[in-house]
Design a protein around this motif. Structure first.
Motif: not given
Ligand code: HEM
Length: 474
Positions: A155, A256-257, A264, A326, A330, A332, A410, A412, A415-416, A420
């Motif tokens: 990245l 985030a990742g 995981t 993980p 969540i 709000r 897992p 979500g 919009r959020h 990834g």
């Molecule tokens: C949002 C889980 C890996 C980038 C989220 C959300 C969840 C989540 C549950 C929603 C959060 C919410 O609604 O408040 C996971 C899990 C991952 C993972 C379980 C790995 C097993 C990654 C990776 C990236 C990433 C690798 C980046 C390359 C993001 C971004 C958001 C997000 C940018 C959006 C936040 C938003 O719009 O508010 N993730 N994620 N995630 N994740 Fe992941």
């Protein structure tokens, strides 16, 4: 209309914080039994309205932004970590644009170039640290390092990756120190970690800025990383992301990742160590698909399509995410009173919402023997015909539904929703591919399968996370 039922508490202000903090899943389950899918509890002066099961997930993930926002719940926690002007520190419409830019960088074209990097970085870690024929190691520590190296290299690009040994890893660590429940609860406290994070950001800005400048001076060099994509991305109004925004967005993506994917991958290895027959099944499928033996040091490079089609590994990751999601909470914040559909409840402004997809993902109503790790439950077979996600499950990087009306979310929804997911599946499956090719794993007989640790923002295995590796030879 009335407010959802309130969980009684004995200590003013603090409320149910201890019970919730110790074991959120048990706390929510017990109160769900008493009060149903919507109830409120007090935590350090904040009114937290829990919304669970499919109706609760759907309500939180699809709530109207005019009434319910993520930025009001998260920004005090994430700004010191990510820095200014990205993700929750911008209006939601800007976040939506930023997510679109990032998504463009997570392309199949770029993913194809990441597989050899994932393999190289995993091998490099192993060759440096796992030098014995067999040994017992801290698996969470090992895998966390594999995740940060693979993610940084793909990245942030090779230049910043090469600086990880020169102190950049410590700067990440400093930022990560702000990502704890304390910082959510005590946002008004002048914690020393905030000062440290400002300093770390200033240093990272300098390092990122230099790399960006060097790249701008060599416009013909080809890159397939996210840094390159964001440097050249434009908002709808034609403006570029500032260099500072590019750097902060990269930090946000890395954060985030990091714990999510490390947790995981670690839980996957622990469960594979516990059930070696599943590991053997994954190896057999890999060898059949690759058309060659895959054992020992010189692991062949699978194509993107092959990694995508490793269905046993896919099911391993999906099942691990189901029982060990993980992100257990969540959040709000309600900014305008909001009615819960099909109930008489209205949630007042100022309350926080808490969704927990782990509750529905571990509900016997949806999954037989819900607490057990059974990757084969995701196989496309007649026996699994009744599975609740059957209609929406497709092989290849866990492409589960984007609708919120599913018990297993897992990543979500709405919009959020996570962008990834596909990157995470590719990264985790490729790391597991290398590890299973090179080693047999078993649990430490004294330690066994670790419990869940809820004291961090991301649910991790309780340390020390010991597991045993033994080299495989041709
Ligand atoms: C949002 C889980 C890996 C980038 C989220 C959300 C969840 C989540 C549950 C929603 C959060 C919410 O609604 O408040 C996971 C899990 C991952 C993972 C379980 C790995 C097993 C990654 C990776 C990236 C990433 C690798 C980046 C390359 C993001 C971004 C958001 C997000 C940018 C959006 C936040 C938003 O719009 O508010 N993730 N994620 N995630 N994740 Fe992941």
């Amino acid at each position: 209309p009335s407010e959802p039922p309130f969980v009684p508490y004995y200590i003013p202000f603090i409320g149910s914080m201890v019970q919730f903090g110790m074991h959120p899943i048990n706390f929510i389950r017990e109160n769900q039994k008493k009060y149903g899918n919507f109830f409120t509890f007090l935590m350090f002066g904040r009114k937290m309205t829990v919304c669970v099961d499919i109706d609760g997930n759907d309500f939180v993930f699809n709530a109207r932004h005019s009434h319910v926002t993520a930025e009001d719940a998260y920004n005090s926690l994430t700004k010191p970590v990510f820095g200014a002007d990205v993700v929750y520190d911008v209006p939601n419409a800007v976040l939506m644009e930023q997510k679109r830019m990032v998504k463009a960088g997570l392309s199949i074209e770029n993913f194809k170039s990441y597989i050899p990097i994932f393999i190289e970085e995993t091998n490099q870690y192993i060759d440096k640290h796992w030098t014995k024929e067999e040994d017992t190691v801290d698996m969470l520590k090992a895998i966390s390092e594999m995740i940060i190296m693979t993610a940084s290299h793909t990245l942030l690009g090779p230049e910043i990756r090469s600086k990880l040994y020169e102190g950049v890893a410590d700067l990440y660590h400093t930022l990560d120190g702000c990502f704890t429940p304390i910082h959510f609860l005590f946002e008004w406290l002048p914690l020393p970690s905030y000062y440290a994070s400002d300093k770390a950001h200033a240093e990272l800005d300098g390092i990122f800025g230099k790399v960006i400048k060097e790249r701008r001076a060599n416009p013909d060099a080809k890159h397939t990383d996210m840094l390159d994509v964001l440097m050249n991305a434009k908002y709808k109004n034609g403006k570029d992301m500032t260099d500072k925004q590019v750097g902060n967005m990269l930090i946000a993506l890395l954060m985030a990742g990091q714990h999510t994917s490390a947790a995981t991958t670690t839980w996957s290895i622990l469960n594979l160590a516990d059930q070696p027959a599943v590991a053997d099944k994954a190896r057999a499928e890999i060898e059949q698909m690759m058309g060659t033996k895959v054992i020992g040091k010189d692991v062949p490079e699978p194509s993107y399509e092959q990694v995508k089609d490793f269905s046993v590994l896919d099911n391993v990751v999906r099942e691990t995410l189901r029982i060990r999601s993980p992100l257990v909470e969540i959040m709000r914040k309600v900014i305008k009173p909001v009615a819960i559909p099909n109930t008489e409840y209205v949630i007042p402004a100022g309350n926080y919402l808490v969704a927990s997809t782990a509750i529905s993902a571990l509900d016997e109503k949806y999954y037989k023997n819900a607490e057990d790790w059974v990757p084969s439950r995701w196989e496309q077979s007649d026996e699994n015909e009744g599975s609740p996600d059957k209609a929406t499950t497709d092989y290849g990087f866990g492409a589960t539904t984007t609708s919120a009306r599913s018990p297993n979310l897992p990543f979500g929804a709405g919009r959020h929703r996570c962008i990834g997911e596909q990157f995470a599946y590719l990264q985790i499956k490729t790391i597991l591919y290398v590890l299973l090719s090179r080693f047999e794993f078993s649990l430490d007989p004294k330690r066994g399968m670790p419990e869940r640790n809820y004291q961090s923002m991301v649910m991790l295995p309780e340390g020390p996370v010991l597991a045993h590796y033994k080299r495989r030879h041709d």
